[in-house]
Design an enzyme around this catalytic site. Structure first.
Site, PDB file in Angstrom:
ATOM      1  N   GLU A  60       0.824  -1.204   0.000  1.00  0.00           N
ATOM      2  CA  GLU A  60       0.000   0.000   0.000  1.00  0.00           C
ATOM      3  C   GLU A  60       0.861   1.258   0.000  1.00  0.00           C
ATOM      4  OE1 GLU A  60      -0.552  -2.625   1.862  1.00  0.00           O
ATOM      5  OE2 GLU A  60      -2.453  -3.340   1.031  1.00  0.00           O
ATOM      6  N   HIS A 129     -11.610  -5.941   7.811  1.00  0.00           N
ATOM      7  CA  HIS A 129     -12.312  -5.642   6.565  1.00  0.00           C
ATOM      8  C   HIS A 129     -13.567  -4.810   6.826  1.00  0.00           C
ATOM      9  CE1 HIS A 129      -9.902  -9.196   5.620  1.00  0.00           C
ATOM     10  NE2 HIS A 129      -9.908  -8.800   4.367  1.00  0.00           N
TER      11      HIS A 129
END
Length: 337
Positions: A60, A129
């Protein structure tokens, strides 16, 4: 006009801008050949080629760092972080580079990047998540933060974000990708095709960043919400029978403070609802602003309904989620105070 889901609207926005502007590129984990874990980029690599829609390593920090470099050299990159929960390794790139490049270079360089990321819960995604990290972005000067609640706004806001010369965090509540969700998890799923805000103009249009939408006019209380919670508060309002004015913020930074003040001055009461944890959540900033600007018009203290201060619990997801029952009880208390 076409009836689109949130996923289709987001994909359509990127398609429109990639066709209009060769500088627009998109990339991230599984974004290219696979079309994204939620299929938001499905077909874009086949249409525009692997140099404009491509996969990246699982890094990321690298994804956002590449975007910052591309933006400085004149491209319009759209980086996808597969889940907002994975954003933290990239936070240094966002804060130290993307947000400050314009100021550090005295305007010689800017960071015209968009960082898309699915956020929020309601899909049994558990701790890693389901998070709602919007307050981590709104706290950073130099970043813009938007969260759409429907397909029409998602497409128009994403096009506006791509055209913006500053970095925009584009948060996508994954629970409403395929249909509006009012918090009643035990009821059948409603598709976007049955909701008026799925009607989306074809081609190019924008929804301005920094402008809220009044979803419902009312006189008893002002409700401030964004993303999935816009649909939850409408369900709660109907169950309680309160004549509430519902404001969909759409953009957290810049914030449409004028619309908020006009509403609270009119109703004298304010309920703030968000899914993120309570302490230092964006609701705290909203509450402070209302206290500062509307104090002498308030009939009762500002009330917040939020997620609890705990990592997102898998087994107790619907106890954590600010559903219509909890919002309804808060509305009732607020009207009685």
């Amino acid at each position: 006009m076409s009836s689109l889901t949130m996923i289709e609207a987001i994909r359509d926005a990127m398609d429109v801008m990639m066709a209009r502007d060769d500088r627009v590129v998109t990339f991230g984990q599984d974004v290219g050949r696979f079309g994204g874990v939620f299929r938001c980029t499905d077909g874009l690599q086949r249409k525009y080629g692997p140099s404009r829609c491509f996969d990246t390593p699982i890094s990321e920090s690298g994804i956002v760092g590449i975007a910052v470099g591309m933006g400085a050299y004149g491209l319009r990159p759209i980086a996808e972080i597969q889940f907002a929960d994975y954003m933290y390794p990239a936070y240094d790139q966002l804060v130290s580079e993307a947000a400050r490049l314009r100021f550090r270079s005295a305007g010689e360089f800017s960071s015209p990047i968009v960082v898309r990321m699915p956020c929020g819960g309601g899909i049994f995604g558990a701790q890693t998540h389901s998070q709602s990290p919007e307050a981590l972005f709104t706290h950073v000067a130099g970043l813009k933060t938007v969260i759409p609640s429907n397909p029409h706004d998602a497409k128009g806001l994403l096009i506006a974000a791509i055209e913006d010369d500053d970095p925009v965090m584009f948060l996508e509540p994954k629970r409403i990708y395929n249909g509006p969700f009012d918090g009643h998890h035990d009821r059948p799923v409603v598709p976007w095709s049955k909701h008026e805000l799925s009607e989306t103009p074809e081609g190019y249009y924008t929804v301005p960043i920094g402008k809220a939408a009044v979803r419902r006019q009312g006189t008893d209380v002002s409700i401030l919400a964004y993303g999935t919670m816009v649909h939850v508060v409408e369900a709660a309002r109907q169950s309680v029978g309160v004549d509430a004015e519902i404001i969909d913020l759409r953009s957290l930074v810049p914030l449409d403070l004028e619309t908020i003040i006009q509403s609270v001055v009119k109703t004298g009461r304010c309920l703030i609802v968000h899914e993120a944890t309570r302490t230092s959540g964006f609701g705290a900033e909203l509450s402070a602003l209302i206290q500062e600007r509307c104090f002498y018009h308030l009939e009762a203290p500002v009330v917040r309904v939020t997620g609890w201060d705990t990592p997102y619990p898998h087994a107790q997801e619907w106890d954590y989620f600010p559903g219509p029952d909890r919002v309804g009880r808060a509305l009732t208390r607020l009207m009685e105070s």
